[in-house]
Enzyme design. Sequence first.
Site, mmCIF file in Angstrom:
data_model
loop_
_atom_site.group_PDB
_atom_site.id
_atom_site.type_symbol
_atom_site.label_atom_id
_atom_site.label_comp_id
_atom_site.label_asym_id
_atom_site.label_seq_id
_atom_site.Cartn_x
_atom_site.Cartn_y
_atom_site.Cartn_z
ATOM 1 N N HIS A 218 -8.474 -56.709 -106.578
ATOM 2 C CA HIS A 218 -8.594 -55.314 -106.054
ATOM 3 C C HIS A 218 -7.426 -54.798 -105.637
ATOM 4 C CE1 HIS A 218 -11.089 -52.335 -104.598
ATOM 5 N NE2 HIS A 218 -10.502 -52.368 -103.436
ATOM 6 N N TYR B 19 -3.751 -55.611 -108.642
ATOM 7 C CA TYR B 19 -3.609 -55.298 -109.904
ATOM 8 C C TYR B 19 -2.903 -56.202 -110.925
ATOM 9 C CZ TYR B 19 -5.192 -50.652 -107.985
ATOM 10 O OH TYR B 19 -5.935 -49.835 -107.433
ATOM 11 N N GLU C 207 -11.460 -43.660 -106.341
ATOM 12 C CA GLU C 207 -11.644 -44.993 -106.203
ATOM 13 C C GLU C 207 -12.760 -45.794 -106.572
ATOM 14 O OE1 GLU C 207 -9.423 -46.681 -102.966
ATOM 15 O OE2 GLU C 207 -7.683 -46.677 -103.826
ATOM 16 N N HIS D 257 -16.048 -47.998 -105.475
ATOM 17 C CA HIS D 257 -16.749 -49.054 -104.133
ATOM 18 C C HIS D 257 -18.229 -49.592 -104.921
ATOM 19 C CE1 HIS D 257 -16.651 -49.657 -99.700
ATOM 20 N NE2 HIS D 257 -15.705 -50.048 -100.201
ATOM 21 N N ASN D 258 -18.104 -50.008 -106.160
ATOM 22 C CA ASN D 258 -18.963 -50.472 -106.947
ATOM 23 C C ASN D 258 -19.692 -51.666 -106.443
ATOM 24 O OD1 ASN D 258 -17.785 -48.481 -108.477
ATOM 25 N ND2 ASN D 258 -16.740 -49.932 -109.984
ATOM 26 N N HIS D 259 -19.094 -52.866 -106.345
ATOM 27 C CA HIS D 259 -19.967 -53.957 -105.951
ATOM 28 C C HIS D 259 -20.670 -53.842 -104.366
ATOM 29 C CE1 HIS D 259 -18.048 -55.867 -109.360
ATOM 30 N NE2 HIS D 259 -18.081 -57.005 -109.161
ATOM 31 N N ARG E 282 -9.582 -41.339 -96.306
ATOM 32 C CA ARG E 282 -8.546 -41.916 -95.369
ATOM 33 C C ARG E 282 -7.119 -41.849 -96.284
ATOM 34 N NH1 ARG E 282 -12.289 -45.086 -93.424
ATOM 35 N NH2 ARG E 282 -11.503 -46.961 -94.430
ATOM 36 N N ASP E 283 -7.219 -42.295 -97.571
ATOM 37 C CA ASP E 283 -6.148 -42.080 -98.238
ATOM 38 C C ASP E 283 -5.668 -40.995 -98.347
ATOM 39 O OD1 ASP E 283 -5.979 -44.814 -99.192
ATOM 40 O OD2 ASP E 283 -7.484 -44.619 -100.809
ATOM 41 N N ASN F 211 -7.582 -41.649 -112.076
ATOM 42 C CA ASN F 211 -8.497 -42.264 -112.750
ATOM 43 C C ASN F 211 -8.763 -43.446 -112.281
ATOM 44 O OD1 ASN F 211 -6.774 -44.761 -113.731
ATOM 45 N ND2 ASN F 211 -5.600 -43.058 -114.633
ATOM 46 N N SER G 110 -11.315 -50.988 -111.515
ATOM 47 C CA SER G 110 -12.370 -52.080 -110.902
ATOM 48 C C SER G 110 -12.614 -52.985 -111.987
ATOM 49 C CB SER G 110 -13.490 -50.971 -110.539
ATOM 50 O OG SER G 110 -14.546 -51.853 -110.189
#
Length: 750
Positions: free
Chosen positions: A55, A58, A102, A104-106, A125-126, A513, A553
């Site tokens: 995560h 990369y 971005e 936040h799947n899991h 926050r990014d 993306n 992800s």
Amino acid sequence: MTTDNVKRAGETPDEAMPYAELGMKLDEYDKVKDILGRRPTSSELAIYSVMWSEHCSYKSSKVHLKQFATKAPASEALLVGMGENAGVVDIGDGWAATFKIESHNHPSYVEPHQGAATGVGGIVRDIMSMGARPIAVMDALRFGAADAKDTRRVLPGVVEGISHYGNCLGLPNIGGEVVFDPCYIGNPLVNALCVGLLRKDQIKLATAPGPGNKVVLFGASTGPDGIGGASVLASATFEDGSEAKRPAVQVGDPFMEKLLIECCLELYAADVVVGIQDLGAAGVSCATTELAAKGTGGMDVTLDLVPLRDPNLRPEEILMSESQERMMAVVRPSDIPAFMAICQKWDVPATVIGEVTDTGRLVMTWRGEVIVDIPPGTAADDGPVYQRPFHEPAGQQALNADTPDSLERPADLKQALLQLLGSPNVASKEWVTSQYDRYVRSNTVLAQPADAGVLRISEHMEGAVETKRGIALATDGNGRYTRLDPYTGAQLALAEAFRNVATTGAKPLAVTNCLNFGSPEDPEVMWQFAEATRGLADACRALGVPVTGGNVSFYNQTGSQAIHPTPVVGVLGVIDDVSKRIRSGFVAEGLKVLLLGETKEEFGGSEWAHVAHGHLGGLPPEADLEAEKQLAEVLVEAGRRGLVEGSHDLSDGGLAVALAEACLAQGVGATVTLGGDPFVDLFSESASRVLVAIRPEAFEELAALCGDHEVPCYGLGTTGGDALVVEGVLEIPVTELRQTHESTLPALFG
């Protein structure tokens, strides 16, 4: 007498360390030992384990993501590209926009509300860390089958989490997607996008220059929530019992984040911030290593000074905690009093925890012991890089050979349209979007269900120079297309988002993306990823839009069952005058309806094949990028000249669904005539096509503009009446269209 932790690590090389429990492979652990010349301390192991997780590092995707830079088109608008917290583009009149998407799947599967809420908080926050005011959010969501039991658990919680966090922050949610497919059971995709505004000369970067400058941690205190979130949840596949991983899901506080936003903006205005980084995945580990690595190379940190919600946290837990609503700033010593005063004004706790050095080492102490002494770049930048093996899936050729040509075509096209219009993927998403505030701050010009969100920018910032400019944003992706052909599917995702932005009259400028795939350790998944990134990079070059950043992800699979490869692409565009934006759909009676673009017999991966037959096979529609580029130029120029009153792109369900949705936009019917095979004309999903509604007197000028760009232009009919009429084929009252379109999701989830 206490023993120096680092010294002890050097004296006990054979002491067993729990690297495997932290998601680290043996060869990775051996690499850490080579870097340090000894075994790591438990705190150093915590840092490397999260920073080298898939995560954060990369490590499986870097070799492919480089194409986004090597193939990048020239762009004078690009101010900050890949490698920072978010990309920044020049949008004119001294303004810049920063945006990023971005995943936040899991976490959103494990704990839907908090997983989705903190996904919004993290991407906001990014944007803050670039020096910008966040002005809007979007979300691209994928769930399992709409009638599945687990979807009924996950979807309401995800929507509630997004709504709660975004509404509390006062950020309009202006667009996105909601898609259902059985492949996402157990692996929902929650991709959150945020966009912000700043003056182009006020960009902030994540760097820690200047030995002697102070390191300040400010915002919420650090607790046990989110410990191991990056490595445990986002860097491994799901197995049975995944819902038991709730402790690794962060807990959000949007009210603290709202204070943090206003506090950061005042700190920037006071010019008391030298460098800044948000604390997201990997928390303190990430912020300290990345700031130090991008600055003068070193940092001393006293970990005891980190404010804690739980005084029993161990150093390793403090370093790995992903507690939300935290930022880290580098501040000149002379500016510390002003910095602290501003934080106090906004009720934002702030603590000096360290100092910038030029030693080339990140050194941390805890209760008088040195517990970390590492070169920060080795954690932030020099993690493992894998050339994962990849090959075409064993059944790929058979899948492509199974074309929809043999599927029985409907005799009753009216019922075929109603079946599509009421299917979960095509049906109205108002049940979802009504829970979001789309118009807070009063700068939303277009929002869902429009093809793209549009925002005016002049009123967002105090002291703003008056401008009529606006920005447009769209996200798109199609997992079925990408499953059939990853290269073309990724290009079609970009093409649709590009087209949706242009459909509002805005000129597409840049791309972000979120690449959602299964396990990179599966060569078949890596083939999908390699082909999709290659396709997306080639498409960006062809369309002239650079990738500014994004997210990968991986491990979106349960056991050996991966999701469809799902690249989600966001496109940002700029419009010179928001009063000239093109509205969505058929906005008045008596307008001439035109179809721009060419229709071919293309049904591979189509919504019709999926809904009517449960079929997936063949090839997706062709991605004609030059046609897409020319169509966008026509739309942007037509918008500038005021030639188009309303528009709507053609995508899922083809012309039939586009006509129905255009009628539903303002309740205005239409009568059209087709020139070919009615089924192909209505349900093909050929790309590079848009419906437009124009005043009759504008036809010659628009037709000439289309001719200049070699964009096919077909007159279909006129708007008016209370029904959608396709001469000789079907007639459906707008009221019936609306009932069919709007009843599906409330029946499933209401």
